[in-house]
Write an enzyme that holds these catalytic residues in place. Structure first.
Site, PDB file in Angstrom:
ATOM      1  N   HIS A 260      34.525  42.194  35.168  1.00  0.00           N
ATOM      2  CA  HIS A 260      33.351  42.632  34.426  1.00  0.00           C
ATOM      3  C   HIS A 260      33.117  44.102  34.698  1.00  0.00           C
ATOM      4  CE1 HIS A 260      29.306  42.701  32.782  1.00  0.00           C
ATOM      5  NE2 HIS A 260      29.629  41.578  32.180  1.00  0.00           N
ATOM      6  N   ASP A 314      32.360  33.724  31.008  1.00  0.00           N
ATOM      7  CA  ASP A 314      33.249  33.014  30.089  1.00  0.00           C
ATOM      8  C   ASP A 314      34.197  32.047  30.797  1.00  0.00           C
ATOM      9  OD1 ASP A 314      32.281  34.171  27.721  1.00  0.00           O
ATOM     10  OD2 ASP A 314      33.357  36.016  28.166  1.00  0.00           O
TER      11      ASP A 314
HETATM   12  N1  CMC Z   1      42.593  39.928  35.354  1.00  0.00           N
HETATM   13  C1  CMC Z   1      43.383  40.716  36.101  1.00  0.00           C
HETATM   14  N2  CMC Z   1      43.105  42.025  36.353  1.00  0.00           N
HETATM   15  C2  CMC Z   1      41.984  42.518  35.845  1.00  0.00           C
HETATM   16  C3  CMC Z   1      41.105  41.746  35.075  1.00  0.00           C
HETATM   17  C4  CMC Z   1      41.452  40.407  34.841  1.00  0.00           C
HETATM   18  N3  CMC Z   1      40.670  39.638  34.089  1.00  0.00           N
HETATM   19  N4  CMC Z   1      40.057  42.508  34.702  1.00  0.00           N
HETATM   20  C5  CMC Z   1      40.271  43.721  35.194  1.00  0.00           C
HETATM   21  N5  CMC Z   1      41.447  43.731  35.885  1.00  0.00           N
HETATM   22  C6  CMC Z   1      42.049  44.873  36.562  1.00  0.00           C
HETATM   23  C7  CMC Z   1      42.751  45.762  35.544  1.00  0.00           C
HETATM   24  O1  CMC Z   1      44.074  45.348  35.324  1.00  0.00           O
HETATM   25  C8  CMC Z   1      42.653  47.099  36.195  1.00  0.00           C
HETATM   26  O2  CMC Z   1      43.593  47.132  37.246  1.00  0.00           O
HETATM   27  P1  CMC Z   1      44.309  48.510  37.659  1.00  0.00           P
HETATM   28  O3  CMC Z   1      43.189  49.418  38.107  1.00  0.00           O
HETATM   29  O4  CMC Z   1      45.244  48.116  38.746  1.00  0.00           O
HETATM   30  O5  CMC Z   1      44.972  49.014  36.411  1.00  0.00           O
HETATM   31  C9  CMC Z   1      41.270  47.078  36.843  1.00  0.00           C
HETATM   32  O6  CMC Z   1      41.010  45.699  37.098  1.00  0.00           O
HETATM   33  C10 CMC Z   1      40.181  47.643  35.961  1.00  0.00           C
HETATM   34  O7  CMC Z   1      40.241  46.956  34.704  1.00  0.00           O
HETATM   35  P2  CMC Z   1      39.600  47.501  33.370  1.00  0.00           P
HETATM   36  O8  CMC Z   1      40.012  46.641  32.250  1.00  0.00           O
HETATM   37  O9  CMC Z   1      39.886  48.964  33.239  1.00  0.00           O
HETATM   38  O10 CMC Z   1      38.078  47.381  33.723  1.00  0.00           O
HETATM   39  P3  CMC Z   1      36.881  47.207  32.740  1.00  0.00           P
HETATM   40  O11 CMC Z   1      35.656  47.525  33.459  1.00  0.00           O
HETATM   41  O12 CMC Z   1      37.148  47.946  31.471  1.00  0.00           O
HETATM   42  O13 CMC Z   1      37.040  45.638  32.464  1.00  0.00           O
HETATM   43  C11 CMC Z   1      36.802  43.686  31.253  1.00  0.00           C
HETATM   44  C12 CMC Z   1      36.097  44.777  32.057  1.00  0.00           C
HETATM   45  C13 CMC Z   1      35.817  42.566  31.029  1.00  0.00           C
HETATM   46  C14 CMC Z   1      37.222  44.273  29.904  1.00  0.00           C
HETATM   47  C15 CMC Z   1      38.057  43.177  32.011  1.00  0.00           C
HETATM   48  O14 CMC Z   1      37.709  42.708  33.268  1.00  0.00           O
HETATM   49  C16 CMC Z   1      38.803  42.134  31.213  1.00  0.00           C
HETATM   50  O15 CMC Z   1      39.580  42.474  30.314  1.00  0.00           O
HETATM   51  N6  CMC Z   1      38.615  40.818  31.537  1.00  0.00           N
HETATM   52  C17 CMC Z   1      39.245  39.749  30.823  1.00  0.00           C
HETATM   53  C18 CMC Z   1      38.494  39.451  29.552  1.00  0.00           C
HETATM   54  C19 CMC Z   1      37.164  38.771  29.811  1.00  0.00           C
HETATM   55  O16 CMC Z   1      37.059  37.849  30.590  1.00  0.00           O
HETATM   56  N7  CMC Z   1      36.141  39.247  29.126  1.00  0.00           N
HETATM   57  C20 CMC Z   1      34.783  38.721  29.245  1.00  0.00           C
HETATM   58  C21 CMC Z   1      33.879  39.721  29.877  1.00  0.00           C
HETATM   59  S1  CMC Z   1      32.312  39.073  30.445  1.00  0.00           S
HETATM   60  C22 CMC Z   1      31.475  38.400  29.148  1.00  0.00           C
HETATM   61  C23 CMC Z   1      31.510  39.108  27.870  1.00  0.00           C
HETATM   62  O17 CMC Z   1      31.364  40.322  27.795  1.00  0.00           O
HETATM   63  O18 CMC Z   1      31.662  38.421  26.873  1.00  0.00           O
END
Ligand code: CMC
Length: 377
Positions: A260, A314
């Site tokens: 998140h 989720d």
């Molecule tokens: N699984 C594995 N690694 C992860 C995940 C994950 N779900 N989420 C983030 N990371 C890692 C990512 O690979 C990155 O690693 P590195 O720094 O080594 O490259 C680091 O954490 C930062 O990730 P990011 O995507 O740049 O961070 P963000 O703040 O943009 O991510 C997010 C937020 C929700 C987009 C992301 O965690 C994600 O894609 N999660 C999976 C999708 C998901 O479950 N979404 C629902 C979000 S909550 C409810 C909603 O909004 O609906």
């Protein structure tokens, strides 16, 4: 004036708001200052929607009126049903919902968003009609007639009834209502921000909500709940969870339902959803998906918790909906029919001191390029 560019606007405030607050370090979510766990224990979705929209808990008389208004406006025009009938049944329900919500606005054309009375009725209609649209589409696409809402049933009970033509066990309606509370609002997420941008142009609330629905659909936002259940089904059994997670980590694949932008600890909504899972399974029998999910959480935690990545809202919600017999692709529409109250609360807040969203950009292209005629390129 030079600005720092923040990809994804991470950490950049887009508004001041008194609607909800997240403490991402301590895992606390409050709506209008009230902890979400307390609302699940004490409140109902409809009361929570009132709290979000109007800033305080309603008095008994106010709640009676709000409940009556929402209940009275659950029906949808037959032409909205006709519109749904025209859509391909293989289409995603989020697309059907977005189309129907955009069309709703054509039936209620009051465009003056400065009209407080009109805005109240728009909020009533949108909160009331989204579940009816979701249920109607779920039935129409499999060849069944939509079922009209029943005024003697509460918000969540009625939704089950419109979906299945039978009254759900009280515990199910209760648990489902808590799920709606948990999804009703969450500060400046992608769909709320999208709605705010649309609202800032003084577009009507149906258009605001339709644009938010579009943003919610993506798998990085609301669409993740659907992806989680697909993943858990693919894993299939507890014994395969660890190898699945290791493979995902090796391939740098994101696990859906984890991570998140704001929470660096476990999402408090995931914790409540787990409690709801346990209540549901105590009465209706366990779900193999839940056992797989627990193992995925444990295995993923070993590599991800140190990076502040934990289950989000989720991760466990779809397991509940799946146990209640709902189709996987309805999970995100369920999110939308709850989140509509949060979107509308932000819409009303935005209107109070509206300023058109018009951010800047950092241009990275060229200047003064010559135009080369087509036969010389
Ligand atoms: N699984 C594995 N690694 C992860 C995940 C994950 N779900 N989420 C983030 N990371 C890692 C990512 O690979 C990155 O690693 P590195 O720094 O080594 O490259 C680091 O954490 C930062 O990730 P990011 O995507 O740049 O961070 P963000 O703040 O943009 O991510 C997010 C937020 C929700 C987009 C992301 O965690 C994600 O894609 N999660 C999976 C999708 C998901 O479950 N979404 C629902 C979000 S909550 C409810 C909603 O909004 O609906």
């Amino acid at each position: 004036m030079p600005h720092d560019f923040m990809p994804g606007l991470a950490g950049v405030p887009a508004a001041t708001s008194s609607i909800s607050d997240v403490d991402g370090q301590r895992g606390i979510l409050e709506y209008r200052g009230i902890r979400v766990e307390t609302l699940c224990a004490e409140s109902s979705y409809l009361e929570t929607a009132y709290l979000l929209l109007f800033g305080r808990l309603p008095s008994a008389t106010e709640f009676q009126q709000w409940n009556r208004d929402v209940t009275h406006h659950r029906r949808i025009k037959f032409r909205i049903v006709d519109l749904l009938k025209c859509l391909p049944e293989q289409g995603h329900p989020m697309d059907a919902l977005q189309a129907a919500v955009a069309a709703l606005g054509m039936f209620y054309p009051g465009r003056n968003v400065k009209d407080v009375e009109n805005n109240y009725w728009s909020a009533v209609r949108l909160v009331a009609k989204l579940p009816t649209i979701v249920a109607a589409w779920a039935r129409l696409r499999r060849g069944d007639d939509p079922i009209s809402p029943r005024d003697d049933l509460g918000f969540s009970e009625n939704f089950f009834y419109m979906l299945t033509e039978s009254v759900a066990p009280p515990l199910w309606a209760d648990i489902f209502d808590d799920c709606l509370i948990l999804h009703a609002e969450h500060t400046m997420n992608a769909s709320t921000f999208t709605g705010l941008v649309t609202a800032s142009t003084l577009a009507d609330p149906y258009t605001v909500v339709a644009s938010s629905i579009g943003a919610l659909k993506g798998p990085l936002h609301g669409g993740a709940n659907e992806e989680v259940v697909i993943m858990l089904r693919e894993i299939g059994m507890v014994e395969k969870a660890r190898s699945y997670v290791s493979r995902a980590m090796e391939n740098k694949k994101k696990l859906m339902g984890f991570g998140h932008r704001v929470y660096k600890v476990k999402d408090p909504r995931a914790t409540v959803l787990q409690q709801l899972c346990r209540r549901l399974f105590a009465e209706s029998g366990s779900s193999p998906l839940y056992e797989v999910a627990l193992e995925v959480e444990a295995a993923a935690g070993e590599s991800l918790n140190s990076k502040g990545i934990y289950p989000n809202v989720d991760f466990y919600s779809g397991i509940i909906y799946d146990k209640m017999g709902m189709d996987i692709d309805l999970f995100t529409p369920l999110f939308a029919m709850s989140r509509v109250s949060g979107w509308l609360a932000h819409w009303l807040e935005q209107l109070r001191e509206n300023k058109l969203f018009r951010p800047d950009q950092i241009y990275s292209g060229e200047h003064n390029r010559p135009y080369v005629p087509i036969d010389q390129r």
